[in-house]
Design an enzyme around this catalytic site. Structure first.
Site, PDB file in Angstrom:
ATOM      1  N   THR A 194      28.225  58.397  -7.274  1.00 39.46           N
ATOM      2  CA  THR A 194      28.087  57.586  -6.044  1.00 39.46           C
ATOM      3  C   THR A 194      27.549  58.570  -5.080  1.00 39.46           C
ATOM      4  OG1 THR A 194      29.905  56.186  -6.820  1.00 39.46           O
ATOM      5  CG2 THR A 194      28.998  56.069  -4.641  1.00 39.46           C
ATOM      6  N   ARG A 222      29.311  45.171 -15.456  1.00 38.80           N
ATOM      7  CA  ARG A 222      30.238  45.722 -14.708  1.00 38.80           C
ATOM      8  C   ARG A 222      29.732  46.036 -13.217  1.00 38.80           C
ATOM      9  NH1 ARG A 222      31.242  50.997 -11.950  1.00 38.80           N
ATOM     10  NH2 ARG A 222      33.502  51.513 -11.966  1.00 38.80           N
ATOM     11  N   ILE A 223      30.928  45.640 -12.364  1.00 42.66           N
ATOM     12  CA  ILE A 223      30.849  45.826 -10.935  1.00 42.66           C
ATOM     13  C   ILE A 223      31.840  46.943 -10.643  1.00 42.66           C
ATOM     14  CG2 ILE A 223      30.472  45.049  -8.547  1.00 42.66           C
ATOM     15  CD1 ILE A 223      29.472  42.428  -9.743  1.00 42.66           C
ATOM     16  N   ASP A 225      33.332  49.860  -7.466  1.00 43.51           N
ATOM     17  CA  ASP A 225      33.825  49.784  -6.086  1.00 43.51           C
ATOM     18  C   ASP A 225      32.742  49.950  -5.083  1.00 43.51           C
ATOM     19  OD1 ASP A 225      34.268  52.969  -4.838  1.00 43.51           O
ATOM     20  OD2 ASP A 225      33.766  52.814  -6.838  1.00 43.51           O
ATOM     21  N   THR A 244      34.176  57.509  -3.334  1.00 39.21           N
ATOM     22  CA  THR A 244      33.480  57.914  -4.573  1.00 39.21           C
ATOM     23  C   THR A 244      34.654  58.272  -5.724  1.00 39.21           C
ATOM     24  OG1 THR A 244      32.046  59.567  -5.859  1.00 39.21           O
ATOM     25  CG2 THR A 244      33.262  60.340  -3.759  1.00 39.21           C
ATOM     26  N   GLY A 245      34.199  58.038  -7.178  1.00 42.87           N
ATOM     27  CA  GLY A 245      35.135  58.248  -7.890  1.00 42.87           C
ATOM     28  C   GLY A 245      35.316  57.263  -8.899  1.00 42.87           C
ATOM     29  N   GLY A 247      35.976  54.354 -10.066  1.00 43.29           N
ATOM     30  CA  GLY A 247      35.667  52.846  -9.154  1.00 43.29           C
ATOM     31  C   GLY A 247      36.969  51.719  -9.442  1.00 43.29           C
TER      32      GLY A 247
END
Length: 324
Positions: A194, A222-223, A225, A244-245, A247
């Site tokens: 991200t 897929r969605i 964060d 970030t990371g 999700g």
């Protein structure tokens, strides 16, 4: 304190075997983006304009996973997503499932400014993009040769990869003894996926923006964060946050909003708030975040090996780093 401050990130969870040249390339890009933001802030640009400007730059460069160079879905396509939030009135815009939009963050800004909604996705977001006349590209623009190779490896391993920038010969660098998991399912390697930017301008206005291509070999639809206000992105009167990371863990912890909440309700300062959220709200998830406060503070926090990050303040402080 006071004055403007800016932070930028290119993902958390960097593999310790990342080649030195790739590390230097990342630092150069982060520095370029910081310089771009600093110049805009010195020219009295608003926080919301600066976060969009900087994230556009990150989306246009294929080094990180957003815009050009986005991770590929299980079908070899891109599904990009982004969100932006303006702190003073908590206005926001978000988009998901983009396949042709060159700069998803600017479409998110248009959703905020030019639509009656806060979030548009998939065919509806693409239709809105055409109506707004934003710059479009075909799938080939977003797909890099490196990512095609990584997708093939992920398919062979029947796995989702959060880090698709670790060189092919380093693919087994994740610990076999303690395999990483997402929602209880194993994933092969973990690292950046991200980009984001947070800014407080000289008038104390905070803004945040986040953009991503998602996960390598992710399921269609897929969605994560990044486009979810309160999870990957949040800005209000007291702070601006971009995460970030992992999700799924960030979503469960509503991580970005949580920073603002503990500042508002527990009276914590920005550094204390970031520390608290990273330590107490991620459960076993791995993530990082950048944050600014309305009085000119800037903080980065993460519980991973590293996070591509940079920050600067009006008083001349500037730092770009990867490792803890």
């Amino acid at each position: 304190m006071g004055g403007w401050a800016i932070a930028v990130h290119g993902g958390a969870g960097v593999d310790p075997n990342l080649p030195l040249q790739r590390q230097e390339d990342a630092k150069m890009l982060l520095t370029r983006c910081l310089d771009l933001g600093i110049h805009a802030l010195r020219s009295n640009s608003s926080a919301i304009d600066v976060v969009e400007l900087v994230v556009r730059e990150l989306e246009t460069d294929p080094l990180f996973n957003s815009g050009r160079g986005s991770a590929l879905t299980e079908e070899g396509t891109v599904e990009m997503e982004a969100s932006i939030m303006d702190g003073p009135k908590r206005r926001c815009g978000a988009v998901s499932g983009l396949t042709t939009v060159k700069n998803p963050i600017s479409l998110a800004r248009l959703v905020m400014d030019k639509s009656p909604h806060s979030y548009l996705a998939f065919s509806g977001a693409e239709k809105f993009a055409r109506e707004q006349g934003v710059e479009l590209e075909c799938n080939d623009y977003f797909v890099t040769e490196e990512n095609v190779g990584m997708l093939e490896l992920a398919r062979e391993a029947n796995s989702i990869w959060l880090d698709y920038r670790v060189p092919t010969n380093e693919k087994c660098s994740a610990s076999v003894e303690t395999p990483l998991q997402m929602n209880g399912l194993p994933i092969s390697v973990y690292a950046p996926e991200t980009v984001g930017c947070v800014v407080v301008d000289s008038q104390g206005r905070c803004a945040a923006a986040t953009s991503t291509g998602g996960l390598m070999n992710k399921k269609i639809g897929r969605i994560g964060d990044s486009p979810l206000i309160g999870s990957g992105t949040y800005a209000c009167g007291v702070c601006g946050v971009s995460c970030t990371g992992e999700g799924e863990a960030i979503i469960r912890g509503t991580l970005a909003r949580e920073v603002a909440a503990v500042m508002e309700y527990k009276g914590l300062g920005l550094q204390e708030a970031v520390n608290y959220v990273i330590e107490e709200r991620l459960d076993e998830g791995k993530a990082g975040l950048i944050a600014v406060s309305s009085n000119g503070e800037v903080v980065c926090g993460f519980n991973t090996t590293g996070m591509f990050r940079g920050c600067a303040t009006e008083d001349g402080f500037m730092e770009v780093g990867i490792w803890k």
